[in-house]
Write an enzyme that holds these catalytic residues in place. Structure first.
Site, short mmCIF file in Angstrom:
data_model
loop_
_atom_site.label_atom_id
_atom_site.label_comp_id
_atom_site.label_asym_id
_atom_site.label_seq_id
_atom_site.Cartn_x
_atom_site.Cartn_y
_atom_site.Cartn_z
N SER A 295 0.84 -1.20 0.00
CA SER A 295 0.00 0.00 0.00
C SER A 295 0.88 1.26 0.00
CB SER A 295 -0.96 -0.04 1.21
OG SER A 295 -1.93 0.97 1.13
N GLU B 119 -1.29 -3.50 -8.22
CA GLU B 119 -2.54 -3.74 -7.51
C GLU B 119 -3.02 -2.43 -6.88
OE1 GLU B 119 -3.28 -4.07 -3.89
OE2 GLU B 119 -1.36 -3.14 -3.40
N HIS C 172 -3.77 -5.33 -1.21
CA HIS C 172 -5.15 -5.10 -0.77
C HIS C 172 -6.01 -6.27 -1.25
CE1 HIS C 172 -3.36 -1.01 -1.13
NE2 HIS C 172 -4.01 -0.82 0.01
#
Length: 316
Positions: free
Chosen positions: A115, A210, A279
């Site tokens: 992230s 992602e 995620h």
């Protein structure tokens, strides 16, 4: 710009200490408590950095000075054999120009995150050759009963080759095979670093991308930006994550896949989709960036990580 040669890390054995740091946002206390139990159940000993439980200012887990101090201390801590972020969120970009690269170079160890931490992880890989462990975090994954894909987590730490495929969500969007250095992370963070001194070096890599909560047109826009910034030049193949909550309301999930293929039109490389790393809805897969990997989409779709990031343990 050439990336630094890959550093081979010491293997992490069961019972090892884990420095928990919060370089970005703070986390809910109940998730922290449950995450500690999950990490202990996996055989590790969490050790919280001095400011890891700070709340504020704003949405940050402490000031930039507190957060970078914790990160440096975690690398230097001889009682901790790996580092894990509490969670992502936002804020680690403020640490990029404060990183003591020589300190980290002198104390290399696995650093698990994803992230918002993509920027720091890829910068350390590009500058120092520190392998990236794109995998579970304490209060984002370990707090869940089914939050961690332990097979890939343990294999990555042990220096064992491992393969992920259909059981981990991976499937083909455009068939083919490719091999090369696995590299990537959170798409929106990679895009946010374009034009800065911390721009990720994606060219020529086997690229994993992602994200979470981005609509198909936003994914299209980010891929367009990567493409026109030259960041898809020479890529060997592209693997997309689960892309959790990236559908448009009232529209089927196929729109996202169509948008991805449209955005990549003319880039003649294999494209896979759905790998649960980052995620995800469950069982977060650890991917090791900086090592050699192979994407194969024949009868089965598989991503094989065959180069270890750590030295093989003599006890194994």
């Amino acid at each position: 710009m050439e990336s630094a040669p890959l550093v081979r890390l010491a293997p992490v054995e069961e019972g090892a200490g884990v420095s928990i740091v919060a370089p970005a946002s703070f986390a809910r206390q109940d998730r922290i408590d449950d995450g500690v139990k999950g990490l202990q159940a996996a055989g590790f000993v969490p050790r919280f950095a001095e400011n890891a439980l700070a709340r504020g200012p704003l949405f940050f887990a402490g000031t930039p000075e507190q957060r970078i101090s914790d990160l440096h201390s975690a690398f230097a801590d001889t009682e901790a054999h790996m580092i894990m972020a509490l969670r992502g969120g936002y804020g680690s970009n403020y640490l990029l120009d404060r990183l003591d690269l020589e300190l980290i170079r002198s104390h290399p160890k696995p650093f698990f995150a994803y992230s918002d931490l993509t920027g720091i992880q890829l910068h350390l890989l590009d500058k120092l050759g520190l392998p990236v462990f794109h995998g579970p975090m304490l209060a984002a994954d370990f707090y869940l009963e089914d939050g961690v894909h332990l097979a890939s987590f343990n294999a990555a730490l042990a220096g064992e080759p491992y393969t992920v495929g259909a059981a981990e969500g991976l499937r083909s969007l455009r068939k083919g095979s490719a091999s090369g250095t696995l590299y990537g992370g959170c798409l929106s963070i990679i895009v946010s670093l374009l034009g800065t001194a911390y721009e990720p070096q994606t060219e020529g890599k086997l690229l994993f991308l992602e994200d979470v909560g981005a609509k198909p047109y936003q994914i299209d826009r980010m891929l367009w930006q990567l493409r026109h910034a030259g960041k898809l030049d020479g890529v060997r193949g592209i693997v997309f994550g689960e892309m959790l909550d990236c559908a448009s309301p009232g529209v089927g999930p196929e729109l996202l896949e169509q948008a991805i293929l449209s955005a990549l039109e003319g880039i003649d490389v294999p494209v896979a989709f759905g790998l649960r790393s980052g995620h995800v809805s469950r069982q977060n897969v650890t991917l090791t960036f900086g090592v050699q990997a192979e994407l194969e989409m024949g009868e089965e779709t598989e991503l094989r990580i065959f180069e270890p990031a750590v030295k093989k343990s003599e006890n194994r």
